[in-house]
Design a protein around this motif. Structure first.
Motif, PDB file in Angstrom:
ATOM      1  N   GLY A 174       0.808  -1.214   0.000  1.00  0.00           N
ATOM      2  CA  GLY A 174       0.000   0.000   0.000  1.00  0.00           C
ATOM      3  C   GLY A 174       0.840   1.262   0.000  1.00  0.00           C
ATOM      4  O   GLY A 174       0.497   2.250  -0.656  1.00  0.00           O
ATOM      5  N   HIS A 175       1.947   1.247   0.739  1.00  0.00           N
ATOM      6  CA  HIS A 175       2.862   2.390   0.737  1.00  0.00           C
ATOM      7  C   HIS A 175       3.459   2.604  -0.649  1.00  0.00           C
ATOM      8  O   HIS A 175       3.584   3.737  -1.122  1.00  0.00           O
ATOM      9  CB  HIS A 175       3.990   2.166   1.739  1.00  0.00           C
ATOM     10  CG  HIS A 175       3.581   2.247   3.176  1.00  0.00           C
ATOM     11  ND1 HIS A 175       2.605   1.446   3.716  1.00  0.00           N
ATOM     12  CD2 HIS A 175       4.028   3.032   4.210  1.00  0.00           C
ATOM     13  CE1 HIS A 175       2.472   1.722   5.006  1.00  0.00           C
ATOM     14  NE2 HIS A 175       3.320   2.672   5.336  1.00  0.00           N
ATOM     15  N   ASN A 176       3.847   1.510  -1.294  1.00  0.00           N
ATOM     16  CA  ASN A 176       4.399   1.609  -2.644  1.00  0.00           C
ATOM     17  C   ASN A 176       3.406   2.242  -3.604  1.00  0.00           C
ATOM     18  O   ASN A 176       3.768   3.071  -4.447  1.00  0.00           O
ATOM     19  CB  ASN A 176       4.802   0.222  -3.142  1.00  0.00           C
ATOM     20  CG  ASN A 176       6.215  -0.163  -2.757  1.00  0.00           C
ATOM     21  OD1 ASN A 176       7.181   0.295  -3.355  1.00  0.00           O
ATOM     22  ND2 ASN A 176       6.338  -0.993  -1.735  1.00  0.00           N
TER      23      ASN A 176
ATOM     24  N   ARG B 156       0.878   4.441   6.464  1.00  0.00           N
ATOM     25  CA  ARG B 156       0.484   4.948   5.150  1.00  0.00           C
ATOM     26  C   ARG B 156      -0.085   6.364   5.265  1.00  0.00           C
ATOM     27  O   ARG B 156       0.132   7.207   4.384  1.00  0.00           O
ATOM     28  CB  ARG B 156      -0.546   4.019   4.509  1.00  0.00           C
ATOM     29  CG  ARG B 156      -0.709   4.265   3.009  1.00  0.00           C
ATOM     30  CD  ARG B 156      -1.857   3.500   2.393  1.00  0.00           C
ATOM     31  NE  ARG B 156      -1.904   2.102   2.801  1.00  0.00           N
ATOM     32  CZ  ARG B 156      -2.794   1.240   2.319  1.00  0.00           C
ATOM     33  NH1 ARG B 156      -3.703   1.630   1.435  1.00  0.00           N
ATOM     34  NH2 ARG B 156      -2.796  -0.014   2.723  1.00  0.00           N
ATOM     35  N   VAL B 157      -0.809   6.634   6.362  1.00  0.00           N
ATOM     36  CA  VAL B 157      -1.382   7.968   6.557  1.00  0.00           C
ATOM     37  C   VAL B 157      -0.277   9.008   6.719  1.00  0.00           C
ATOM     38  O   VAL B 157      -0.335  10.092   6.130  1.00  0.00           O
ATOM     39  CB  VAL B 157      -2.317   7.972   7.788  1.00  0.00           C
ATOM     40  CG1 VAL B 157      -2.755   9.394   8.137  1.00  0.00           C
ATOM     41  CG2 VAL B 157      -3.541   7.091   7.523  1.00  0.00           C
ATOM     42  N   VAL B 158       0.737   8.680   7.520  1.00  0.00           N
ATOM     43  CA  VAL B 158       1.842   9.622   7.725  1.00  0.00           C
ATOM     44  C   VAL B 158       2.624   9.819   6.431  1.00  0.00           C
ATOM     45  O   VAL B 158       3.000  10.948   6.085  1.00  0.00           O
ATOM     46  CB  VAL B 158       2.769   9.127   8.848  1.00  0.00           C
ATOM     47  CG1 VAL B 158       4.032   9.983   8.928  1.00  0.00           C
ATOM     48  CG2 VAL B 158       2.033   9.143  10.185  1.00  0.00           C
ATOM     49  N   LEU B 159       2.867   8.747   5.695  1.00  0.00           N
ATOM     50  CA  LEU B 159       3.559   8.866   4.411  1.00  0.00           C
ATOM     51  C   LEU B 159       2.796   9.801   3.479  1.00  0.00           C
ATOM     52  O   LEU B 159       3.385  10.686   2.839  1.00  0.00           O
ATOM     53  CB  LEU B 159       3.710   7.480   3.776  1.00  0.00           C
ATOM     54  CG  LEU B 159       4.184   7.462   2.318  1.00  0.00           C
ATOM     55  CD1 LEU B 159       5.577   8.076   2.179  1.00  0.00           C
ATOM     56  CD2 LEU B 159       4.175   6.035   1.766  1.00  0.00           C
ATOM     57  N   THR B 160       1.490   9.604   3.388  1.00  0.00           N
ATOM     58  CA  THR B 160       0.665  10.462   2.527  1.00  0.00           C
ATOM     59  C   THR B 160       0.769  11.915   2.957  1.00  0.00           C
ATOM     60  O   THR B 160       0.918  12.819   2.119  1.00  0.00           O
ATOM     61  CB  THR B 160      -0.798  10.001   2.572  1.00  0.00           C
ATOM     62  OG1 THR B 160      -0.887   8.632   2.153  1.00  0.00           O
ATOM     63  CG2 THR B 160      -1.671  10.862   1.664  1.00  0.00           C
TER      64      THR B 160
END
Length: 358
Positions: A126-128, A155-159
């Motif tokens: 999902g991160h990818n 994933r939320v922090v990455l976004t």
């Protein structure tokens, strides 16, 4: 492409080879383990791309491939037509640059050629997908891959980090770190700073003072720490230091667990002035003498202003021997332009309520 065309001897041999590869992955390690699963995805995508180039197959074969794989491996997820398309998109994203393509395709079986693949398979699928959907260049994408690995971002922090433009802000503050800190500590400290800092999570009126800004940041300390970056440990606000009988108060004091040093943060809601650097230099010296332990690295100062002129900052820091970085902050509410134009300004609201307090 019809099913009758798909069910050719060439395709049957191709799908049988794919099935054997999946079975091999199941034997070696559970594909529930992220890295094994993503290595499998990479290999499938590589073979899909190669087969489409070699046999001039259209996308219709992906539907048939999806059906066959799902029938053979009913307990495994990830073989939908859409996910096969995403695997291919992911693979193409990383090999679209000639130098990277040459490294990955020509040397995929060699250790040096596996370095990038090893990195991107360390973060979840999902991160990818977030990265390849929001980033256009491989340099930026690699930056976010490495930051995700280093900081264990969700994933939320990455976004959030992508949408806040971390790549363009990290390490961009004006500092004197190179002349005041030993390498590689100076490089690590420089990377710690952003310019500007985004305080979009704050709801402040247009004219706000340092106290209001400080109060708002502390009310949202979790988001503030996220914006500061990994490694910051909050110690206090208006932190009192006593120097020769006089009391002085630091806006915000942190300890950076990776740099092993105290970090003094001063907030200014106006444009940078040279005298701000002198005051911050005084605070850093006091922390070094009063709080810093023998095993700690030199204290670092961060001055966050409403605005600055880089040349003025560079002159102000030139002969200061304490490490200081100067950044700006922004507070821009993320509203669509059509809504922004229809909303009243602070001045209009104050006028409607009976006038401003000024």
């Amino acid at each position: 492409m019809t099913q009758s065309i798909i069910k050719t001897e060439d395709y049957l041999a191709f799908i049988q080879d794919i099935k054997q590869r999946i079975q091999g992955a199941q034997i070696k390690a559970s594909v529930a383990v992220n890295q094994a699963l993503l290595h499998l995805y990479w290999e499938l995508a590589e073979r899909i791309v190669a087969k489409q180039q070699e046999s001039a197959w259209g996308d219709g074969f992906l539907l048939q491939m999806s059906r066959d794989l799902q029938a053979e491996f009913p307990d495994m997820k990830g073989f939908s037509k859409r996910n096969l398309e995403l695997m291919r998109q992911w693979y193409r994203f990383w090999v679209k640059v000639p130098a990277i393509a040459q490294q990955l395709v020509a040397q995929l079986d060699k250790p040096i050629g596996q370095q990038l693949v090893a990195q991107i398979t360390q973060i979840p699928w999902g991160h990818n997908l977030v990265i390849i959907s929001k980033i256009k260049t491989t340099d930026q994408a690699l930056f976010y891959v490495q930051k995700t690995i280093q900081n264990n971002w969700s994933r939320v922090v990455l976004t959030h980090q992508i949408e806040s433009g971390l790549y363009l802000r990290e390490g961009k503050a004006v500092t004197n770190f190179q002349s005041t800190l030993p390498a590689p500590h100076s490089d690590l400290a420089r990377q710690m700073l952003k310019d500007p800092y985004h305080f979009d999570f704050l709801m402040l009126k247009e004219r706000h003072d340092e106290q209001e800004l400080e109060n708002a940041l502390i009310e949202h300390i979790a988001r503030f720490l996220l914006e500061l970056g990994a490694g910051f440990s909050y110690l206090g606000r208006q932190y009192k230091l006593e120097v020769d009988g006089d009391e002085f108060f630091i806006d915000l004091l942190f300890y950076h667990v990776r740099l092993h040093c105290y970090v003094v943060v001063e907030l200014k809601t106006v444009k940078f002035k040279p005298e701000f650097a002198g005051k911050l230099n005084f605070y850093i010296s006091a922390v070094d003498d009063i709080l810093k332990a023998e095993q700690d690295n030199p204290t670092i100062g961060i001055l966050i202003c409403k605005s600055k002129k880089d040349t003025v900052v560079e002159y102000a820091l030139r002969n200061i021997n304490k490490p200081i970085g100067v950044s700006e902050y922004t507070i821009t509410q993320n509203l669509p332009e059509e809504l922004k134009s229809s909303l009243p300004s602070i001045e209009e609201i104050e006028a409607e309520l009976g006038g401003s307090n000024e």
